[in-house]
Scaffold this active site. Structure first.
Site, PDB file in Angstrom:
ATOM      1  N   LYS A  83       0.847  -1.201   0.000  1.00 61.54           N
ATOM      2  CA  LYS A  83       0.000   0.000   0.000  1.00 61.54           C
ATOM      3  C   LYS A  83       0.878   1.246   0.000  1.00 61.54           C
ATOM      4  CE  LYS A  83      -3.939   1.944   2.600  1.00 61.54           C
ATOM      5  NZ  LYS A  83      -4.801   1.765   3.794  1.00 61.54           N
TER       6      LYS A  83
ATOM      7  N   SER B  85      -9.779   1.707   2.956  1.00 62.58           N
ATOM      8  CA  SER B  85      -8.926   2.463   2.070  1.00 62.58           C
ATOM      9  C   SER B  85      -7.885   1.618   1.320  1.00 62.58           C
ATOM     10  CB  SER B  85      -8.212   3.558   2.856  1.00 62.58           C
ATOM     11  OG  SER B  85      -7.300   2.991   3.772  1.00 62.58           O
TER      12      SER B  85
ATOM     13  N   SER C  99      -9.904  -0.609   7.117  1.00 62.25           N
ATOM     14  CA  SER C  99      -9.298  -0.405   5.797  1.00 62.25           C
ATOM     15  C   SER C  99      -8.561  -1.604   5.206  1.00 62.25           C
ATOM     16  CB  SER C  99      -8.347   0.793   5.834  1.00 62.25           C
ATOM     17  OG  SER C  99      -9.067   1.994   5.770  1.00 62.25           O
TER      18      SER C  99
END
Lengths: 486, 98
Positions: A78, A153, A177
């Site tokens: 990420k 997210s 997330s």
């Protein structure tokens, strides 16, 4: 089977037997990215050259007898975890050109084990969002239906695993997330206990809630990645100095002797019946596997979790994001008339709408006259939520809930209504508030769209969660299903 | 109750975020709506409840003060939007009163 579809443990076995090389595997995954990425859009920065170099090194190390279960296996990370020399953007215009001068601890740990880094995944800007639509660059699409969101997210990390664009990925989870996008994309996602994994080098969002964890194709892979990234780090003063077990030892395919609770507050009003039905069926499967189920658990403070979270997280964010001043790094407004003008315009044009909304909300909750009514009150209710979990875990080894009240929604469907978007994390937020671990596993595909089951346990009970997830996975086929991308 | 224009502008000043007129109106609406949802917390009796700042019971984490390698000056400056020699360059902080 195509190489890009391999799990970590399958790839590891083939690499050890010299049936494949890391370079072959990496090329196969890069080819997969090439063929599906224009539809999925999971990747912000692709580092193909570096990946092939990493793979070459891993092959040499493997040939010289060096082992390790992650060596030579390609992953994506990420884009809020610092990778030395590789752009780390948080999917924000503010950090669009930021090149970290150091590695996050998790990146160091994976490098030490021979990681092949393919690149960085898309996310909601600064990890604020539930759909990856808040990326400043482009939205990510759900591989199961490219008109729908992958969740957020860590939407890029979840979509990439679902689409076989990486063998595994890392995400971060502040209010769901990792778990919510894992549930939306039919992959396995774990938010470890607060303090289990070092956040050194993770771009801070809400420091009392943030945690890094794996997104993988099955539970065994999840245990393998957790083995690699867990542990104390003197550079993160909130990491906890307690032993890291071999999590794969917990993977046994039955649930005899386990007591599981089903908290009724997680089967909320407005949840979709197909989710309710999928999770009920999954719980019955857990019962068949030997677990004792109590269907009538109550955690009454759950209904306050959304408010507690949306006071605490933005408050912490408003402090953490004060560092973006256009002076040391990041976007900087060029034509300012004064230092104050530079600061205000840098933040006006560098941050997207959701980030500004949360900074404003946090600033409000912390400002004079409102602190006691909002921030302090939220911290006190936080104590109550935590105590209820503590009490429940005296009676139950784990709690079982849906990961999200709905299947993935359409891109654009909730983009204009912040409150509706916030509600999509209603099942995952309480977990970060209490600091406990949560695992999401694939538990159904009603109408061809993924439904995730969330498994919760007390602090540092990751072994129990993985055991439950593993036993369920061994008895079902959901995790083997692939999205219709070809 | 909708937040006033002044309240929104005051928080924007505290947060050092420039807002367009359109942003101010949008935030008046959206922040009011979100804050309205928070009133649910006033139902909870927390008179004897301590606050939780973080969820793992760690206190006063210290380490020994030992010299360790750190980033070079060049590494620290390499992302600077504006630099002059070994300094970050900023607009004047103290301005002459005219």
């Amino acid at each position: 089977m195509d190489l890009h579809q391999l799990t970590i443990h399958q790839a590891r076995d083939l690499l050890r037997k010299k049936e494949i090389s890391s370079v072959e595997l990496t090329k196969a995954v890069l080819a997969r990215i090439e063929s599906v990425e224009n539809r999925v859009k999971a990747v912000v920065t692709l580092s193909a050259e570096r990946a092939l170099e990493d793979a070459g090194k891993a092959d040499k190390a493997l040939a010289s007898g060096e082992n390790g279960y992650l060596r030579g296996i390609p992953c994506l990370i990420k884009d809020n975890m610092c990778t030395r020399g590789l752009r780390t953007t948080c999917s924000s215009k503010m950090l669009e050109n930021f090149i970290p001068p150091y590695n996050a601890t998790v990146v160091e740990k994976l490098e030490a084990r021979g990681m092949v880094l393919l690149g960085k995944t898309n996310m909601d800007e600064f990890a604020m969002g539930s759909s990856t639509e808040n990326s400043a660059f482009f939205p990510t699409h759900n591989p199961w239906d490219i008109e729908r969101v992958p969740g957020g997210s860590s939407g890029g990390s979840a979509a990439a695993v679902a689409a076989d664009e990486a063998i595994y990925t890392l995400g971060s989870d502040t209010g769901g997330s990792i778990r919510q996008p894992a549930g939306f994309c039919n992959v396995v996602g774990l938010k470890p206990t607060y303090g289990r994994v070092s956040r050194f080098g993770l771009v801070a969002f809400a420091s009392s809630l943030d945690q890094i964890g794996p997104l993988t194709k099955d539970v065994r892979d999840c245990a393998l990645v957790l083995n690699a990234i867990a542990g104390y780090d003197p550079r993160d003063s909130t990491s906890v100095d307690c032993p890291v077990p071999d999590y794969t030892q917990a993977l046994v395919p039955d649930l005899k002797g386990l007591r599981l609770g089903v908290p009724k507050e997680y089967f909320v009003e407005g949840m979709q019946t197909e989710i309710r039905d999928s999770i009920h069926a999954a719980i019955k499967k857990l019962e068949e596997l030997g677990a004792e189920i109590d269907w009538d658990v109550s955690l009454p403070s759950t209904r306050f979790a959304l408010s507690v979270y949306y006071i605490i997280a933005p408050s912490e964010a408003s402090a953490n994001l004060a560092r973006y001043d256009g002076v040391k790094y990041g976007f900087s407004y060029e034509n300012a008339s004064s230092i104050w003008d530079a600061l205000e315009k840098t933040r006006q044009f560098g941050f997207g709408p959701e980030v500004k909304r949360r900074i404003m909300l946090g600033t409000y909750a912390l400002s004079a006259g409102y602190y006691d009514a909002y921030y302090l009150k939220a911290q006190k209710v936080r104590t109550l939520i935590r105590r209820e979990f503590d009490e429940a875990f005296k009676k139950y080894d784990a709690l079982i809930t849906p990961t999200s009240p709905t299947v993935p929604f359409k891109i654009g469907e909730k983009a204009d209504d912040p409150m509706q978007m916030y509600l999509s994390d209603v099942c995952t937020l309480p977990v970060n508030i209490a600091g406990i671990p949560g695992l999401s596993v694939p538990a159904g595909l009603p109408g061809g769209l993924p439904a995730g089951m969330q498994i919760l346990g007390k602090h540092f009970s990751e072994e129990t969660l993985l055991r439950i997830g593993y036993a369920y996975e061994q008895a079902t086929e959901w995790h083997r299903q692939k999205p219709p991308l070809n | 109750m909708k937040l006033s224009r002044e309240e929104v502008l005051n928080k924007a000043l505290l947060a050092r975020i420039g807002l367009s007129d359109e942003d101010v109106e949008k935030f008046r609406e959206q922040l009011s709506n979100i804050l309205e949802n928070f009133t649910i917390l006033q139902e909870v009796d927390t008179s004897d409840v301590p606050a939780t700042a973080q969820s793992v019971d760690l206190k006063n984490v210290m380490r020994d003060d030992v010299v360790m390698p750190s980033s070079s000056q060049e590494e620290i400056l390499m992302n600077a939007p504006r630099r002059e020699d070994d300094f970050f360059r900023v607009k004047a902080v103290l301005e002459q009163e005219g």
